[in-house]
Design a protein around this motif. Structure first.
Motif, PDB file in Angstrom:
ATOM      1  N   TYR A  59      29.845  43.647   8.319  1.00 43.21           N
ATOM      2  CA  TYR A  59      29.468  42.242   8.158  1.00 43.21           C
ATOM      3  C   TYR A  59      29.053  41.623   9.489  1.00 43.21           C
ATOM      4  O   TYR A  59      29.554  42.002  10.551  1.00 43.21           O
ATOM      5  N   ALA A  60      28.185  40.633   9.418  1.00 42.87           N
ATOM      6  CA  ALA A  60      27.914  39.792  10.572  1.00 42.87           C
ATOM      7  C   ALA A  60      29.171  38.985  10.878  1.00 42.87           C
ATOM      8  O   ALA A  60      29.907  38.588   9.959  1.00 42.87           O
ATOM      9  N   ASP A  61      29.410  38.727  12.146  1.00 36.71           N
ATOM     10  CA  ASP A  61      30.609  37.972  12.531  1.00 36.71           C
ATOM     11  C   ASP A  61      30.655  36.610  11.849  1.00 36.71           C
ATOM     12  O   ASP A  61      31.726  36.118  11.498  1.00 36.71           O
ATOM     13  N   SER A  62      29.493  36.009  11.647  1.00 40.25           N
ATOM     14  CA  SER A  62      29.424  34.657  11.096  1.00 40.25           C
ATOM     15  C   SER A  62      29.876  34.576   9.641  1.00 40.25           C
ATOM     16  O   SER A  62      30.166  33.484   9.140  1.00 40.25           O
ATOM     17  N   VAL A  63      29.930  35.714   8.942  1.00 39.34           N
ATOM     18  CA  VAL A  63      30.301  35.684   7.517  1.00 39.34           C
ATOM     19  C   VAL A  63      31.595  36.436   7.213  1.00 39.34           C
ATOM     20  O   VAL A  63      32.070  36.418   6.072  1.00 39.34           O
ATOM     21  N   LYS A  64      32.172  37.071   8.220  1.00 37.74           N
ATOM     22  CA  LYS A  64      33.416  37.816   7.994  1.00 37.74           C
ATOM     23  C   LYS A  64      34.502  36.910   7.443  1.00 37.74           C
ATOM     24  O   LYS A  64      34.709  35.807   7.921  1.00 37.74           O
ATOM     25  N   GLY A  65      35.191  37.407   6.405  1.00 42.77           N
ATOM     26  CA  GLY A  65      36.260  36.635   5.788  1.00 42.77           C
ATOM     27  C   GLY A  65      35.780  35.668   4.727  1.00 42.77           C
ATOM     28  O   GLY A  65      36.596  35.099   3.992  1.00 42.77           O
ATOM     29  N   ARG A  66      34.463  35.466   4.639  1.00 44.34           N
ATOM     30  CA  ARG A  66      33.909  34.542   3.638  1.00 44.34           C
ATOM     31  C   ARG A  66      33.027  35.256   2.612  1.00 44.34           C
ATOM     32  O   ARG A  66      32.997  34.864   1.448  1.00 44.34           O
ATOM     33  N   PHE A  67      32.316  36.275   3.055  1.00 44.14           N
ATOM     34  CA  PHE A  67      31.399  37.013   2.184  1.00 44.14           C
ATOM     35  C   PHE A  67      31.969  38.402   1.899  1.00 44.14           C
ATOM     36  O   PHE A  67      32.622  39.005   2.761  1.00 44.14           O
ATOM     37  N   THR A  68      31.691  38.907   0.693  1.00 40.07           N
ATOM     38  CA  THR A  68      32.109  40.255   0.315  1.00 40.07           C
ATOM     39  C   THR A  68      30.942  40.990  -0.322  1.00 40.07           C
ATOM     40  O   THR A  68      30.362  40.489  -1.295  1.00 40.07           O
ATOM     41  N   ILE A  69      30.610  42.137   0.229  1.00 43.53           N
ATOM     42  CA  ILE A  69      29.548  42.957  -0.336  1.00 43.53           C
ATOM     43  C   ILE A  69      30.177  44.071  -1.162  1.00 43.53           C
ATOM     44  O   ILE A  69      31.242  44.607  -0.810  1.00 43.53           O
TER      45      ILE A  69
END
Length: 120
Positions: A59-69
């Motif tokens: 993940y990009a650092d900006s979306v870690k913990g918020r986005f799940t692929i």
């Protein structure tokens, strides 16, 4: 002819959630890495998240913990669950996949993009 078709974009308020889907179709004889990139107005295209055929994700650092692929290999589909959305997540989101065609050639394919707009 191989195609990637995205769906799930739209308009949401900050703090809300959206789920993007992308399905590959056509003469596909192998799938490797699949993922999502995004491009905000006036900015370059940036990686959001990628996932290997075995399920390993980055993940990009900006979306870690918020986005799940995630992905469903049987359905040739990759998903992006986006939670706790912020206004800075506003962008066109592009699906990408590294696929093998009927001639055993591996190539990168891209979807047409889906707009995600987050209001603050």
């Amino acid at each position: 002819q191989v195609q990637l078709m995205e769906s799930g974009g739209g308009f949401v308020q900050a703090g809300g959630s959206l789920k993007l889907s992308c399905t590959a179709s056509g003469n596909i004889f192998g799938m490797d890495v699949m993922g999502w990139y995004r491009q905000a107005p006036g900015e370059g295209r940036e990686l959001v998240a990628v996932i290997t055929s075995g399920g390993g994700a980055k993940y990009a650092d900006s979306v870690k913990g918020r986005f799940t692929i995630s992905r469903d290999n049987a359905k040739k589909t990759v998903f992006l669950q986006m939670d706790s959305l912020k206004s800075e997540d506003t962008a066109v989101y592009y699906c990408t996949a590294h696929l093998r065609d009927h001639m055993s050639r591996w190539s990168d394919y891209w979807g047409q993009g889906t707009q995600v707009t987050v209001s603050s």
